[in-house]
Each structure stands twice: as C-alpha cells, then as structure tokens.
Motif scaffolding. Structure first.
Motif, PDB file in Angstrom:
ATOM      1  N   ARG A   1      52.094  44.941  25.856  1.00 30.03           N
ATOM      2  CA  ARG A   1      52.331  43.762  26.698  1.00 30.03           C
ATOM      3  C   ARG A   1      51.194  42.765  26.589  1.00 30.03           C
ATOM      4  O   ARG A   1      50.025  43.141  26.456  1.00 30.03           O
ATOM      5  CB  ARG A   1      52.482  44.178  28.158  1.00 30.03           C
ATOM      6  N   ILE A   2      51.548  41.486  26.686  1.00 27.83           N
ATOM      7  CA  ILE A   2      50.558  40.412  26.689  1.00 27.83           C
ATOM      8  C   ILE A   2      50.298  40.037  28.139  1.00 27.83           C
ATOM      9  O   ILE A   2      51.232  39.873  28.927  1.00 27.83           O
ATOM     10  CB  ILE A   2      51.066  39.197  25.903  1.00 27.83           C
ATOM     11  N   GLY A   3      49.037  39.898  28.478  1.00 24.83           N
ATOM     12  CA  GLY A   3      48.685  39.546  29.844  1.00 24.83           C
ATOM     13  C   GLY A   3      47.499  38.603  29.898  1.00 24.83           C
ATOM     14  O   GLY A   3      46.780  38.422  28.922  1.00 24.83           O
ATOM     15  N   ILE A   4      47.321  38.023  31.066  1.00 24.75           N
ATOM     16  CA  ILE A   4      46.189  37.145  31.340  1.00 24.75           C
ATOM     17  C   ILE A   4      45.223  37.942  32.207  1.00 24.75           C
ATOM     18  O   ILE A   4      45.636  38.559  33.197  1.00 24.75           O
ATOM     19  CB  ILE A   4      46.650  35.876  32.072  1.00 24.75           C
ATOM     20  N   VAL A   5      43.964  37.928  31.855  1.00 25.20           N
ATOM     21  CA  VAL A   5      42.952  38.666  32.614  1.00 25.20           C
ATOM     22  C   VAL A   5      42.764  37.989  33.964  1.00 25.20           C
ATOM     23  O   VAL A   5      42.442  36.801  34.039  1.00 25.20           O
ATOM     24  CB  VAL A   5      41.614  38.731  31.848  1.00 25.20           C
ATOM     25  N   MET A   6      43.007  38.750  35.029  1.00 29.05           N
ATOM     26  CA  MET A   6      42.868  38.238  36.385  1.00 29.05           C
ATOM     27  C   MET A   6      41.568  38.700  37.041  1.00 29.05           C
ATOM     28  O   MET A   6      41.129  38.107  38.022  1.00 29.05           O
ATOM     29  CB  MET A   6      44.053  38.685  37.240  1.00 29.05           C
ATOM     30  N   GLY A   7      40.986  39.766  36.517  1.00 29.62           N
ATOM     31  CA  GLY A   7      39.752  40.274  37.097  1.00 29.62           C
ATOM     32  C   GLY A   7      39.395  41.624  36.520  1.00 29.62           C
ATOM     33  O   GLY A   7      40.054  42.138  35.620  1.00 29.62           O
ATOM     34  N   HIS A   8      38.315  42.166  37.076  1.00 30.09           N
ATOM     35  CA  HIS A   8      37.820  43.476  36.662  1.00 30.09           C
ATOM     36  C   HIS A   8      37.602  44.295  37.925  1.00 30.09           C
ATOM     37  O   HIS A   8      36.906  43.858  38.835  1.00 30.09           O
ATOM     38  CB  HIS A   8      36.514  43.337  35.887  1.00 30.09           C
ATOM     39  N   GLU A   9      38.236  45.428  37.998  1.00 27.71           N
ATOM     40  CA  GLU A   9      38.119  46.293  39.169  1.00 27.71           C
ATOM     41  C   GLU A   9      37.725  47.681  38.703  1.00 27.71           C
ATOM     42  O   GLU A   9      38.506  48.354  38.030  1.00 27.71           O
ATOM     43  CB  GLU A   9      39.448  46.332  39.929  1.00 27.71           C
ATOM     44  N   GLY A  10      36.525  48.088  39.060  1.00 25.43           N
ATOM     45  CA  GLY A  10      36.031  49.390  38.607  1.00 25.43           C
ATOM     46  C   GLY A  10      35.995  49.418  37.087  1.00 25.43           C
ATOM     47  O   GLY A  10      35.549  48.475  36.448  1.00 25.43           O
ATOM     48  N   PRO A  11      36.526  50.474  36.490  1.00 27.04           N
ATOM     49  CA  PRO A  11      36.489  50.563  35.030  1.00 27.04           C
ATOM     50  C   PRO A  11      37.665  49.858  34.349  1.00 27.04           C
ATOM     51  O   PRO A  11      37.807  49.938  33.137  1.00 27.04           O
ATOM     52  CB  PRO A  11      36.565  52.073  34.794  1.00 27.04           C
ATOM     53  N   TYR A  12      38.511  49.169  35.110  1.00 27.26           N
ATOM     54  CA  TYR A  12      39.735  48.599  34.543  1.00 27.26           C
ATOM     55  C   TYR A  12      39.701  47.084  34.450  1.00 27.26           C
ATOM     56  O   TYR A  12      38.974  46.424  35.178  1.00 27.26           O
ATOM     57  CB  TYR A  12      40.953  49.004  35.386  1.00 27.26           C
ATOM     58  N   VAL A  13      40.546  46.573  33.564  1.00 28.49           N
ATOM     59  CA  VAL A  13      40.797  45.140  33.457  1.00 28.49           C
ATOM     60  C   VAL A  13      42.151  44.909  34.114  1.00 28.49           C
ATOM     61  O   VAL A  13      43.117  45.602  33.812  1.00 28.49           O
ATOM     62  CB  VAL A  13      40.857  44.688  31.976  1.00 28.49           C
ATOM     63  N   GLN A  14      42.216  43.960  35.031  1.00 27.91           N
ATOM     64  CA  GLN A  14      43.476  43.657  35.709  1.00 27.91           C
ATOM     65  C   GLN A  14      44.182  42.533  34.960  1.00 27.91           C
ATOM     66  O   GLN A  14      43.622  41.455  34.770  1.00 27.91           O
ATOM     67  CB  GLN A  14      43.228  43.264  37.151  1.00 27.91           C
ATOM     68  N   LEU A  15      45.430  42.811  34.559  1.00 28.32           N
ATOM     69  CA  LEU A  15      46.207  41.857  33.782  1.00 28.32           C
ATOM     70  C   LEU A  15      47.461  41.452  34.536  1.00 28.32           C
ATOM     71  O   LEU A  15      48.034  42.243  35.271  1.00 28.32           O
ATOM     72  CB  LEU A  15      46.616  42.484  32.439  1.00 28.32           C
ATOM     73  N   ARG A  16      47.880  40.209  34.317  1.00 22.40           N
ATOM     74  CA  ARG A  16      49.132  39.712  34.876  1.00 22.40           C
ATOM     75  C   ARG A  16      49.967  39.191  33.719  1.00 22.40           C
ATOM     76  O   ARG A  16      49.450  38.541  32.820  1.00 22.40           O
ATOM     77  CB  ARG A  16      48.864  38.582  35.856  1.00 22.40           C
ATOM     78  N   PRO A  17      51.264  39.459  33.727  1.00 22.16           N
ATOM     79  CA  PRO A  17      52.119  38.995  32.630  1.00 22.16           C
ATOM     80  C   PRO A  17      52.111  37.469  32.518  1.00 22.16           C
ATOM     81  O   PRO A  17      51.913  36.768  33.516  1.00 22.16           O
ATOM     82  CB  PRO A  17      53.521  39.474  33.009  1.00 22.16           C
ATOM     83  N   TYR A  18      52.349  36.971  31.323  1.00 20.80           N
ATOM     84  CA  TYR A  18      52.462  35.540  31.113  1.00 20.80           C
ATOM     85  C   TYR A  18      53.601  35.020  31.988  1.00 20.80           C
ATOM     86  O   TYR A  18      54.675  35.583  32.013  1.00 20.80           O
ATOM     87  CB  TYR A  18      52.762  35.229  29.644  1.00 20.80           C
ATOM     88  N   GLY A  19      53.368  33.972  32.736  1.00 20.60           N
ATOM     89  CA  GLY A  19      54.393  33.412  33.603  1.00 20.60           C
ATOM     90  C   GLY A  19      54.402  34.016  34.993  1.00 20.60           C
ATOM     91  O   GLY A  19      55.206  33.629  35.829  1.00 20.60           O
ATOM     92  N   GLY A  20      53.530  34.969  35.267  1.00 18.16           N
ATOM     93  CA  GLY A  20      53.444  35.572  36.584  1.00 18.16           C
ATOM     94  C   GLY A  20      54.118  36.923  36.640  1.00 18.16           C
ATOM     95  O   GLY A  20      54.770  37.356  35.706  1.00 18.16           O
ATOM     96  N   GLY A  21      53.959  37.543  37.767  1.00 13.44           N
ATOM     97  CA  GLY A  21      54.539  38.869  37.962  1.00 13.44           C
ATOM     98  C   GLY A  21      53.510  39.837  38.493  1.00 13.44           C
ATOM     99  O   GLY A  21      52.408  39.452  38.881  1.00 13.44           O
ATOM    100  N   ARG A  22      53.874  41.079  38.480  1.00 11.59           N
ATOM    101  CA  ARG A  22      53.022  42.126  39.035  1.00 11.59           C
ATOM    102  C   ARG A  22      51.885  42.480  38.078  1.00 11.59           C
ATOM    103  O   ARG A  22      52.103  42.708  36.892  1.00 11.59           O
ATOM    104  CB  ARG A  22      53.873  43.352  39.315  1.00 11.59           C
ATOM    105  N   GLU A  23      50.682  42.525  38.627  1.00 11.36           N
ATOM    106  CA  GLU A  23      49.514  42.889  37.823  1.00 11.36           C
ATOM    107  C   GLU A  23      49.528  44.372  37.484  1.00 11.36           C
ATOM    108  O   GLU A  23      50.138  45.168  38.184  1.00 11.36           O
ATOM    109  CB  GLU A  23      48.223  42.564  38.579  1.00 11.36           C
ATOM    110  N   TRP A  24      48.833  44.697  36.405  1.00 10.51           N
ATOM    111  CA  TRP A  24      48.640  46.101  36.065  1.00 10.51           C
ATOM    112  C   TRP A  24      47.215  46.289  35.577  1.00 10.51           C
ATOM    113  O   TRP A  24      46.549  45.340  35.190  1.00 10.51           O
ATOM    114  CB  TRP A  24      49.672  46.572  35.034  1.00 10.51           C
TER     115      TRP A  24
END
Length: 71
Positions: free
Chosen positions: A16-39
């Motif tokens: 999946r392609i995502g936009i980096v929304m932040g960094h939480e602990g050891p993970y990178v938080q991504l959101r899908p292009y166009g919005g949606g639920r982060e992972w």
C-alpha cells in the motif's frame, strides 16, 4: 528509515502507498492517499514511493471518487 511527515511511501509488507502522518514508538503511521484509516508500519519495511506509484494512487483515488465510492 524514518521518513519525514508528509512523505509518500510504500509499505512493502502490504504494497500500500501511504502518506507519513507521524511516528509513534517504533512505528511509522501512514494514511492512504486521499484519506482513510491510518495504519502502523515497520520503518524497516517502508520505502519512498516513485513518481509512477504516486500517480497510480492519485488516479485510483480520482476514479473511485468519480464512481461515488469515496467522498
């Protein structure tokens, strides 16, 4: 790899392609292009998206929007 917020990346584990929304602990938080639920993604499993991958994500989102599948 710890990409900056706002960067377009590919989660190589899911493809999946995502936009980096932040960094939480050891993970990178991504959101899908166009919005949606982060992972959360493992920083070792992300890479920067190529221009072609970014275009493909934008086109897929525009097509879904034109079909009324997304707002």
């Amino acid at each position: 790899m710890k990409p900056p917020v706002g960067a377009y990346v590919v989660d190589t584990r899911s493809g999946r392609i995502g936009i980096v929304m932040g960094h939480e602990g050891p993970y990178v938080q991504l959101r899908p292009y166009g919005g949606g639920r982060e992972w959360d993604a493992d920083p070792g499993a992300v890479r920067y998206a190529t221009p072609a991958e970014r275009l493909r994500a934008a086109t897929a989102h525009a097509n879904a929007r034109s079909r009324g599948e997304v707002p």
